[in-house]
Design a protein around this motif. Structure first.
Motif, PDB file in Angstrom:
ATOM      1  N   ALA A   1      -8.565   5.197  -2.087  1.00  0.00           N
ATOM      2  CA  ALA A   1      -9.445   5.776  -1.070  1.00  0.00           C
ATOM      3  C   ALA A   1      -8.864   7.106  -0.619  1.00  0.00           C
ATOM      4  N   VAL A   2      -9.729   7.995  -0.208  1.00  0.00           N
ATOM      5  CA  VAL A   2      -9.298   9.271   0.361  1.00  0.00           C
ATOM      6  C   VAL A   2     -10.000   9.443   1.701  1.00  0.00           C
ATOM      7  N   THR A   3      -9.261   9.906   2.695  1.00  0.00           N
ATOM      8  CA  THR A   3      -9.822  10.189   4.007  1.00  0.00           C
ATOM      9  C   THR A   3      -9.620  11.657   4.321  1.00  0.00           C
ATOM     10  N   LEU A   4     -10.556  12.214   5.067  1.00  0.00           N
ATOM     11  CA  LEU A   4     -10.517  13.637   5.413  1.00  0.00           C
ATOM     12  C   LEU A   4     -10.726  13.797   6.911  1.00  0.00           C
ATOM     13  N   ASN A   5      -9.829  14.540   7.549  1.00  0.00           N
ATOM     14  CA  ASN A   5      -9.966  14.891   8.960  1.00  0.00           C
ATOM     15  C   ASN A   5     -10.066  16.404   9.039  1.00  0.00           C
ATOM     16  N   LYS A   6     -11.281  16.904   9.140  1.00  0.00           N
ATOM     17  CA  LYS A   6     -11.497  18.354   9.123  1.00  0.00           C
ATOM     18  C   LYS A   6     -10.940  19.035  10.361  1.00  0.00           C
TER      19      LYS A   6
ATOM     20  N   SER B   1       0.831  -1.211   0.000  1.00  0.00           N
ATOM     21  CA  SER B   1       0.000   0.000   0.000  1.00  0.00           C
ATOM     22  C   SER B   1       0.863   1.257   0.000  1.00  0.00           C
ATOM     23  N   ALA B   2       0.295   2.327  -0.519  1.00  0.00           N
ATOM     24  CA  ALA B   2       0.969   3.635  -0.528  1.00  0.00           C
ATOM     25  C   ALA B   2       0.029   4.669   0.084  1.00  0.00           C
ATOM     26  N   VAL B   3       0.600   5.560   0.861  1.00  0.00           N
ATOM     27  CA  VAL B   3      -0.187   6.629   1.496  1.00  0.00           C
ATOM     28  C   VAL B   3       0.499   7.968   1.280  1.00  0.00           C
ATOM     29  N   ILE B   4      -0.259   8.922   0.821  1.00  0.00           N
ATOM     30  CA  ILE B   4       0.241  10.288   0.614  1.00  0.00           C
ATOM     31  C   ILE B   4      -0.644  11.225   1.449  1.00  0.00           C
ATOM     32  N   LYS B   5       0.013  12.159   2.151  1.00  0.00           N
ATOM     33  CA  LYS B   5      -0.726  13.013   3.083  1.00  0.00           C
ATOM     34  C   LYS B   5      -0.617  14.482   2.702  1.00  0.00           C
ATOM     35  N   CYS B   6      -1.701  15.205   2.946  1.00  0.00           N
ATOM     36  CA  CYS B   6      -1.733  16.643   2.704  1.00  0.00           C
ATOM     37  C   CYS B   6      -2.391  17.370   3.865  1.00  0.00           C
ATOM     38  N   THR B   7      -1.884  18.550   4.148  1.00  0.00           N
ATOM     39  CA  THR B   7      -2.523  19.412   5.129  1.00  0.00           C
ATOM     40  C   THR B   7      -2.883  20.733   4.457  1.00  0.00           C
TER      41      THR B   7
ATOM     42  N   SER C   1      -5.783  12.394   3.142  1.00  0.00           N
ATOM     43  CA  SER C   1      -4.791  11.430   2.668  1.00  0.00           C
ATOM     44  C   SER C   1      -5.341  10.593   1.521  1.00  0.00           C
ATOM     45  N   LEU C   2      -4.425  10.178   0.658  1.00  0.00           N
ATOM     46  CA  LEU C   2      -4.729   9.265  -0.444  1.00  0.00           C
ATOM     47  C   LEU C   2      -4.137   7.909  -0.099  1.00  0.00           C
ATOM     48  N   HIS C   3      -4.929   6.880  -0.225  1.00  0.00           N
ATOM     49  CA  HIS C   3      -4.493   5.520   0.059  1.00  0.00           C
ATOM     50  C   HIS C   3      -4.664   4.688  -1.206  1.00  0.00           C
ATOM     51  N   ILE C   4      -3.581   4.044  -1.623  1.00  0.00           N
ATOM     52  CA  ILE C   4      -3.645   3.139  -2.772  1.00  0.00           C
ATOM     53  C   ILE C   4      -3.262   1.752  -2.267  1.00  0.00           C
ATOM     54  N   THR C   5      -4.154   0.790  -2.412  1.00  0.00           N
ATOM     55  CA  THR C   5      -3.875  -0.573  -1.962  1.00  0.00           C
ATOM     56  C   THR C   5      -3.509  -1.452  -3.157  1.00  0.00           C
ATOM     57  N   GLU C   6      -2.840  -2.561  -2.849  1.00  0.00           N
ATOM     58  CA  GLU C   6      -2.454  -3.545  -3.881  1.00  0.00           C
ATOM     59  C   GLU C   6      -1.828  -2.832  -5.089  1.00  0.00           C
ATOM     60  N   THR C   7      -0.805  -2.059  -4.833  1.00  0.00           N
ATOM     61  CA  THR C   7      -0.214  -1.235  -5.882  1.00  0.00           C
ATOM     62  C   THR C   7       0.270  -2.057  -7.071  1.00  0.00           C
ATOM     63  N   GLN C   8       0.159  -1.428  -8.253  1.00  0.00           N
ATOM     64  CA  GLN C   8       0.550  -2.061  -9.510  1.00  0.00           C
ATOM     65  C   GLN C   8       1.510  -1.128 -10.242  1.00  0.00           C
ATOM     66  N   PRO C   9       2.279  -1.649 -11.195  1.00  0.00           N
ATOM     67  CA  PRO C   9       3.240  -0.799 -11.916  1.00  0.00           C
ATOM     68  C   PRO C   9       2.593   0.436 -12.531  1.00  0.00           C
TER      69      PRO C   9
END
Lengths: 111, 114
Positions: free
Chosen positions: A63-68, A18-24, A74-82
């Motif tokens: 998936a994207v999650t939001l904490n107001k 999985s990959a996770v990218i975070k933004c504020t 954050s962006l979550h990518i599971t089972e990553t592929q090339p």
């Protein structure tokens, strides 16, 4: 002023992991948070978005999650592929017909 | 379905010259935008237009001029190019404003100012 911070700037993950990218973001009035994917030599393309009245949104492996309260999403990518290898940009809407982008994350999937 | 097209895709010019980057969209979207992409800065809005004959400044408008006489075209002009304007420029369009709906981007115009 309006500000969106994105981390990490580069990310390498093993294929299948999985990959996770975070933004504020800075403006608590922001209400729209899209994510764009940019492949090499192409323009960015919307992959998923979320609005402030929703905490999480899924679309297959993404998936994207939001904490107001904490003003981060954050962006979550599971089972990553090339084909997930690309540059990803988060963005936040501060109103006034404007969208502010983060600085981008270069994601590399290692076969 | 041509979508949104930019021209030229690559341009090399010299300091002080005028350069125009063209953008054409076939969807009749109301909104059009110009962004520049630089390493470490992401995408920064230069100018945008909500409709024909309506334009407004973005985050980094200095040194650029835009016009929108027709809904489908949104040219970006660098009146006197500077080295700091070396960048990749993206045109985009949307049905609604960017704060509510999807942006559709062109493939970019890479500009080098010597």
């Amino acid at each position: 002023g309006e500000n969106v911070e994105q981390h990490p700037s580069t990310l390498s993950v093993q294929e299948g992991d999985s990959a996770v990218i975070k933004c504020t973001y800075s403006d608590s009035a922001s209400n729209y948070f899209p994510w764009y994917k940019q492949e090499l030599g192409k323009g960015p393309q919307l992959i998923i978005d979320i609005r402030s009245n929703v905490g999480e949104k899924k679309d297959q492996r993404i998936a994207v999650t939001l904490n107001k309260t904490a003003k981060h999403f954050s962006l979550h990518i599971t089972e990553t592929q090339p084909e997930d290898s690309a540059v990803y940009f988060c963005a936040a809407s501060f109103g006034n017909e404007k969208l502010t982008f983060g600085t981008g994350t270069r994601l590399t999937i290692i076969p | 379905d041509a979508g949104i097209t930019q021209s030229p895709r690559y341009k090399i010019t010299e300091t002080g010259r005028q350069v125009t980057l063209m953008c054409h969209q076939t969807w009749s979207h109301s909104y059009m935008f110009w962004y520049r992409q630089d390493l470490g800065h992401g995408l920064r809005l230069i100018y945008y237009s909500a409709a024909a004959d309506i334009t407004d400044k973005g985050e980094v408008p200095d040194g650029y001029v835009v016009s929108r006489s027709k809904t489908e075209n949104f040219p970006l002009t660098l009146e006197s190019a500077t080295r700091s304007q070396t960048s990749v420029y993206f045109c985009a369009s949307s049905v609604e404003g960017p704060d509510t709906g999807e942006l559709f981007f062109g493939e970019g115009s890479r500009l080098t100012v010597l």
